[in-house]
Design a protein around this motif. Structure first.
Motif, PDB file in Angstrom:
ATOM      1  N   THR A 169      34.925  30.575  37.896  1.00  0.00           N
ATOM      2  CA  THR A 169      34.904  29.700  36.718  1.00  0.00           C
ATOM      3  C   THR A 169      35.796  28.478  36.876  1.00  0.00           C
ATOM      4  OG1 THR A 169      36.638  31.071  35.773  1.00  0.00           O
ATOM      5  CG2 THR A 169      34.386  31.547  35.052  1.00  0.00           C
ATOM      6  N   SER A 170      36.547  28.396  37.965  1.00  0.00           N
ATOM      7  CA  SER A 170      37.459  27.261  38.087  1.00  0.00           C
ATOM      8  C   SER A 170      36.686  25.983  38.385  1.00  0.00           C
ATOM      9  CB  SER A 170      38.471  27.521  39.198  1.00  0.00           C
ATOM     10  OG  SER A 170      37.837  27.303  40.443  1.00  0.00           O
ATOM     11  N   LEU A 171      37.258  24.868  37.985  1.00  0.00           N
ATOM     12  CA  LEU A 171      36.615  23.574  38.153  1.00  0.00           C
ATOM     13  C   LEU A 171      36.239  23.330  39.606  1.00  0.00           C
ATOM     14  CD1 LEU A 171      36.043  21.712  35.845  1.00  0.00           C
ATOM     15  CD2 LEU A 171      38.012  20.330  36.494  1.00  0.00           C
ATOM     16  N   GLU A 172      37.177  23.615  40.527  1.00  0.00           N
ATOM     17  CA  GLU A 172      36.914  23.310  41.925  1.00  0.00           C
ATOM     18  C   GLU A 172      35.795  24.192  42.485  1.00  0.00           C
ATOM     19  OE1 GLU A 172      39.707  24.238  40.577  1.00  0.00           O
ATOM     20  OE2 GLU A 172      40.945  25.540  41.822  1.00  0.00           O
ATOM     21  N   ASP A 173      35.671  25.388  41.955  1.00  0.00           N
ATOM     22  CA  ASP A 173      34.530  26.219  42.362  1.00  0.00           C
ATOM     23  C   ASP A 173      33.224  25.661  41.816  1.00  0.00           C
ATOM     24  OD1 ASP A 173      35.633  28.262  43.963  1.00  0.00           O
ATOM     25  OD2 ASP A 173      36.498  29.218  42.185  1.00  0.00           O
ATOM     26  N   LEU A 174      33.252  25.322  40.528  1.00  0.00           N
ATOM     27  CA  LEU A 174      31.999  24.904  39.885  1.00  0.00           C
ATOM     28  C   LEU A 174      31.482  23.568  40.416  1.00  0.00           C
ATOM     29  CD1 LEU A 174      32.681  26.137  36.243  1.00  0.00           C
ATOM     30  CD2 LEU A 174      31.454  27.294  38.100  1.00  0.00           C
ATOM     31  N   TYR A 175      32.399  22.717  40.890  1.00  0.00           N
ATOM     32  CA  TYR A 175      31.973  21.452  41.520  1.00  0.00           C
ATOM     33  C   TYR A 175      30.986  21.716  42.653  1.00  0.00           C
ATOM     34  CZ  TYR A 175      35.085  18.116  39.187  1.00  0.00           C
ATOM     35  OH  TYR A 175      35.684  17.298  38.274  1.00  0.00           O
ATOM     36  N   CYS A 176      31.189  22.807  43.385  1.00  0.00           N
ATOM     37  CA  CYS A 176      30.355  23.106  44.564  1.00  0.00           C
ATOM     38  C   CYS A 176      28.884  23.256  44.218  1.00  0.00           C
ATOM     39  CB  CYS A 176      30.810  24.397  45.232  1.00  0.00           C
ATOM     40  SG  CYS A 176      32.508  24.340  45.738  1.00  0.00           S
ATOM     41  N   TYR A 177      28.622  23.599  42.959  1.00  0.00           N
ATOM     42  CA  TYR A 177      27.230  23.835  42.581  1.00  0.00           C
ATOM     43  C   TYR A 177      26.591  22.611  41.937  1.00  0.00           C
ATOM     44  CZ  TYR A 177      29.123  28.414  43.430  1.00  0.00           C
ATOM     45  OH  TYR A 177      29.758  29.475  44.008  1.00  0.00           O
ATOM     46  N   THR A 178      27.255  21.475  41.999  1.00  0.00           N
ATOM     47  CA  THR A 178      26.656  20.248  41.451  1.00  0.00           C
ATOM     48  C   THR A 178      25.793  19.545  42.496  1.00  0.00           C
ATOM     49  OG1 THR A 178      28.595  18.947  42.080  1.00  0.00           O
ATOM     50  CG2 THR A 178      28.568  19.863  39.845  1.00  0.00           C
ATOM     51  N   TYR A 179      25.791  20.087  43.692  1.00  0.00           N
ATOM     52  CA  TYR A 179      24.923  19.466  44.715  1.00  0.00           C
ATOM     53  C   TYR A 179      24.339  20.533  45.621  1.00  0.00           C
ATOM     54  CZ  TYR A 179      29.103  20.067  47.573  1.00  0.00           C
ATOM     55  OH  TYR A 179      30.171  20.604  48.234  1.00  0.00           O
ATOM     56  N   ASP A 180      23.265  20.163  46.294  1.00  0.00           N
ATOM     57  CA  ASP A 180      22.738  21.007  47.373  1.00  0.00           C
ATOM     58  C   ASP A 180      22.492  20.078  48.559  1.00  0.00           C
ATOM     59  OD1 ASP A 180      20.435  19.662  46.553  1.00  0.00           O
ATOM     60  OD2 ASP A 180      19.519  21.422  45.640  1.00  0.00           O
ATOM     61  N   ALA A 181      21.542  20.344  49.431  1.00  0.00           N
ATOM     62  CA  ALA A 181      21.367  19.493  50.601  1.00  0.00           C
ATOM     63  C   ALA A 181      20.483  18.278  50.330  1.00  0.00           C
ATOM     64  CB  ALA A 181      20.796  20.318  51.760  1.00  0.00           C
ATOM     65  N   SER A 182      20.113  18.075  49.058  1.00  0.00           N
ATOM     66  CA  SER A 182      19.310  16.900  48.717  1.00  0.00           C
ATOM     67  C   SER A 182      20.236  15.771  48.289  1.00  0.00           C
ATOM     68  CB  SER A 182      18.370  17.230  47.561  1.00  0.00           C
ATOM     69  OG  SER A 182      19.108  17.354  46.357  1.00  0.00           O
ATOM     70  N   PHE A 183      19.643  14.627  47.968  1.00  0.00           N
ATOM     71  CA  PHE A 183      20.487  13.520  47.496  1.00  0.00           C
ATOM     72  C   PHE A 183      20.669  13.575  45.973  1.00  0.00           C
ATOM     73  CE2 PHE A 183      16.209  12.144  47.091  1.00  0.00           C
ATOM     74  CZ  PHE A 183      16.158  11.267  46.027  1.00  0.00           C
ATOM     75  N   VAL A 184      20.066  14.571  45.350  1.00  0.00           N
ATOM     76  CA  VAL A 184      20.224  14.732  43.901  1.00  0.00           C
ATOM     77  C   VAL A 184      21.578  15.372  43.618  1.00  0.00           C
ATOM     78  CG1 VAL A 184      19.211  15.689  41.801  1.00  0.00           C
ATOM     79  CG2 VAL A 184      17.755  15.189  43.773  1.00  0.00           C
ATOM     80  N   LYS A 185      22.278  14.831  42.651  1.00  0.00           N
ATOM     81  CA  LYS A 185      23.564  15.420  42.288  1.00  0.00           C
ATOM     82  C   LYS A 185      23.638  15.599  40.789  1.00  0.00           C
ATOM     83  CE  LYS A 185      25.775  13.907  46.417  1.00  0.00           C
ATOM     84  NZ  LYS A 185      24.418  13.538  46.925  1.00  0.00           N
ATOM     85  N   ALA A 186      24.197  16.723  40.382  1.00  0.00           N
ATOM     86  CA  ALA A 186      24.353  16.955  38.950  1.00  0.00           C
ATOM     87  C   ALA A 186      25.449  16.035  38.421  1.00  0.00           C
ATOM     88  CB  ALA A 186      24.704  18.416  38.701  1.00  0.00           C
ATOM     89  N   ASP A 187      25.297  15.634  37.180  1.00  0.00           N
ATOM     90  CA  ASP A 187      26.310  14.828  36.514  1.00  0.00           C
ATOM     91  C   ASP A 187      27.571  15.694  36.340  1.00  0.00           C
ATOM     92  OD1 ASP A 187      26.183  12.429  33.935  1.00  0.00           O
ATOM     93  OD2 ASP A 187      27.899  13.736  34.328  1.00  0.00           O
TER      94      ASP A 187
END
Lengths: 463, 463
Positions: B20-38
């Motif tokens: 649940t930590s911020l630094e963990d959750l940042y990891c799931y804002t992207y994958d190998a595409s160029f799309v990134k979560a806000d």
């Protein structure tokens, strides 16, 4: 059927393409299965033969508006009761839509209308050095649309897979009358859900198939055919497992039991030893250089596992002669009893020996005749029940036996149907395999696509 | 995310398997595409790593009850933005479910949990003389569950097909938390709708895949690799078409354009002529006896169509060296510009020459760099846009260029995506290919299976 509906249908397809007489409508009360529609209750109201997609669309729009059941039908060669009339319905026959629209060797695809006869497509593509492998026993008369709707298989399934492995795109008409294209002309295609595969094998319950794009493969250069005779059926079954396990994949691996052997020999005189427990008919194909090696390896396995006789065809004619035995199988056993019920329960290949034993035990328990023939290479056994539907007492035992075959099949990790479909014949067994959750999900899909349940109601899920 | 929900999730998976930590959750804002979560709007609420199907079921039950979006994720190697966080959601990572449950050479199947790494399965089955062909570039780290959810492809698609051609059964958890088994252990299986194929490629929007049954085939005895160099890319494209049209089916038929060639040579020094218009990397496999003949025929075609240089690998090491060029391709072009956008539009094979020309014209029109590399054998071109996402003016041109590539692809009868999936990256283009009717039907299916839209909302269909 109300005369105004018939008039509208006649306006759509033209008066030469609509049938309403009793003697015509009787024809749609049966297909190639043992299921028959009730002549009083389930006679169709009308049969229509549309000539193009637009006419199919208009028919479905009308039917959907008026809540009239529609039963799509190709050649009527269905073996699970999937194309017979259900009450005051419209039989929608696709046979006039029988054009091969494109043969495209550069892209290895063909585009056909759904009424094209499967073997006709096959000969046309073979002339171009290409190959459309699915080979249901009905291929000389069944239609591509029917093959796709049922996901037809055949002997070559063991090496080449079944219809679903070749359909890459469809044009369908939805129950609403809307036309939808699925998939396309490329092997790789992941845009959206795979509607093509969902519609393949959906047995006319989700849409009416009007056009089909199939992928083709290069025609194998040569083939080689052999027959191995075993004293005991167990030896033949073990041989099948062993051939697969060592990494050989024949393009056909067919098993005939003693009942078939005796009847085929009596009927067709192909030189089978009538005391044999089983015969395997094996065919390999591919580059000419490697066939000898493959046949050699298979011969070794057959001998090691007890084959008492092996015949390798040296010429095309000899191969044809070996296949004649297999091809005359159904005709041969049809002489024994008037009613032939061909099941197609399919088990994992390694379970074939157990499955065969279970079927024989079930036959003994209910004192009925069950002959076994099958695409043993892919576990698709055709347990053939030889009976007489007029003998109600025997039929009661037959039904119990069939129940037990299905239960055994599922216990062995198999499928109720390998290639015939569920239709009306097996709908009551479907939860046995897919479970209540599976059934509920499929119901939801049916409901989403056909909210008024007009397309082939009762097929697959029962009433 | 509400703390009580986090507590319940922690109770399900155990406190060591929840982040649940911020630094963990940042990891799931992207994958190998160029799309990134806000990062502000779309940061996940929690990431959970369940250890078994029952835990997945409990998580989905909770999420469904509480209407919390769930994003299933494997290795996060998705290239279409299909596994990134969307608001206050649960990231459901399947990586702990990484057991190969069964390798069954008798039935030519394997059963795996969805977190198994694809290449790990491949090496295990190859040790038994068997073969699981699908070979996405990510195979060394992507998971089988991800491969199935995306219907991953790869170079071998041209001969062996893609993931969907090998998946014959699944265990999935539905959005309701119910566990459902689809398909089974037999190649032939037509009991009910083909849910296995519907779920394959459904990009985590219909269910969470927990177990996978794949069919295997015998491992080809040998392979042979060659490289052909052409002055003009058109010659290479024609060669691809010609190889397919004469009925040869290599197991890989890869095309590299001049941009790739120059960069690979600079980066990896494999001896490519940097003035070449294109290089084809070609591999055939099968029985050792026939490979020479096949390579010979392909060599002839290459020469006839203008190849200026041909290298046939004589040893395994030489073959490896030829593949090194292809494998270093992405790394090589990554040096040119910081942002690499790899599209995977796919066209019918015969349209490859036109497609390549159109892509080059589009690159010129918008003054951007588009390199072309691709699984040319199956029409799956990877147009690679080399750009810089910080350069907003250039990115605007890039977006227009991508739009035009998609339009051209569909005009040529192709697919927006051959193997990467639609994800969030291409959802706005989906109707271009499947049409309004197609979209509506797919929406209906989504709605029927996931009425609360909790599974990967926004993926495939957009918001």
């Amino acid at each position: 059927m109300r005369s105004e509906v018939i008039q509208k249908l006649s306006d759509i397809v033209g008066k030469d393409n609509i049938y309403t007489s009793l003697e015509d409508l009787y024809c749609y009360t049966y297909d190639a299965s043992f299921v028959k529609a009730d002549l009083k209750k389930d006679l169709a109201g009308v049969a229509v033969y549309p000539g193009n997609t637009e006419e199919v669309a208009q028919i479905l729009k009308l039917a959907n508006r008026e809540r009239i059941p529609v039963v799509p039908r190709g050649a009527g060669s269905n073996v699970s009761g999937g194309s017979i009339s259900v009450g005051d319905c419209i039989i929608l026959v696709l046979k006039r839509m029988n054009k091969i629209l494109e043969l495209d060797p550069k892209n290895l695809i063909a585009v056909v209308e759904s009424g094209v006869i499967t073997s006709q497509l096959q000969s046309e593509v073979e002339r171009l050095g290409l190959f459309y492998p699915p080979d249901p026993a009905s291929q000389a008369f069944s239609t591509m649309g029917g093959n796709v709707a049922e996901c037809a298989g055949g002997p070559r399934g063991v090496k080449y897979g079944v219809t679903r492995d070749y359909v890459i795109g469809l044009e369908v008409v939805l129950p609403s009358g809307e036309v939808m294209n699925t998939g396309g002309r490329t092997i790789k295609n992941v845009t959206g859900y795979d509607m093509t595969k969902l519609f393949t094998g959906s047995e006319g319950t989700l849409c009416v198939i009007t056009k089909i794009i199939v992928k083709l493969i290069p025609l194998p250069e040569a083939k080689s055919t052999m027959m191995a005779v075993f004293s005991e059926i167990e030896q033949a079954c073990e041989t099948v497992s062993e051939i697969i396990a060592v990494g050989l994949v024949p393009c056909a691996l067919e098993l005939l039991d003693n009942i078939y052997i005796r009847n085929i020999e009596e009927y067709a005189k192909v030189g089978l030893p009538t005391d044999a427990g089983a015969v395997l008919l094996i065919e390999v194909d591919g580059d000419a250089e490697i066939l000898g090696k493959q046949i050699g390896k298979i011969e070794q396995i057959c001998r090691r596992l007890g084959a008492v006789q092996i015949r390798v065809a040296k010429t095309k004619e000899e191969a044809e002669e070996l296949w004649r035995a297999r091809r005359s199988a159904f005709a041969a056993v049809s002489r024994v009893k008037p009613t032939i019920i061909g099941e197609d329960a399919t088990v994992p290949r390694s379970s074939i020996p157990v499955a065969v034993r279970r079927i024989q035990e079930i036959a003994a328990k209910y004192n009925i005749i069950i002959a076994i023939l099958g695409h043993a290479g892919d576990g698709n056994l055709h347990a053939t029940i030889l009976t007489d539907e007029m003998n109600l007492e025997e039929m009661a035992r037959v039904e119990k036996a069939i129940d037990e075959i299905f239960i055994a099949t599922v216990e062995l990790g198999g499928s109720l149907s390998g290639e015939h479909g569920i239709g009306r014949a097996k709908s009551k067994f479907i939860t046995l395999q897919i479970g209540d959750v599976g059934l509920e999900v499929q119901h939801q899909i049916k409901k989403a696509l056909d909210p008024n349940n007009i397309l082939n109601p009762g097929v697959m899920f029962g009433a």
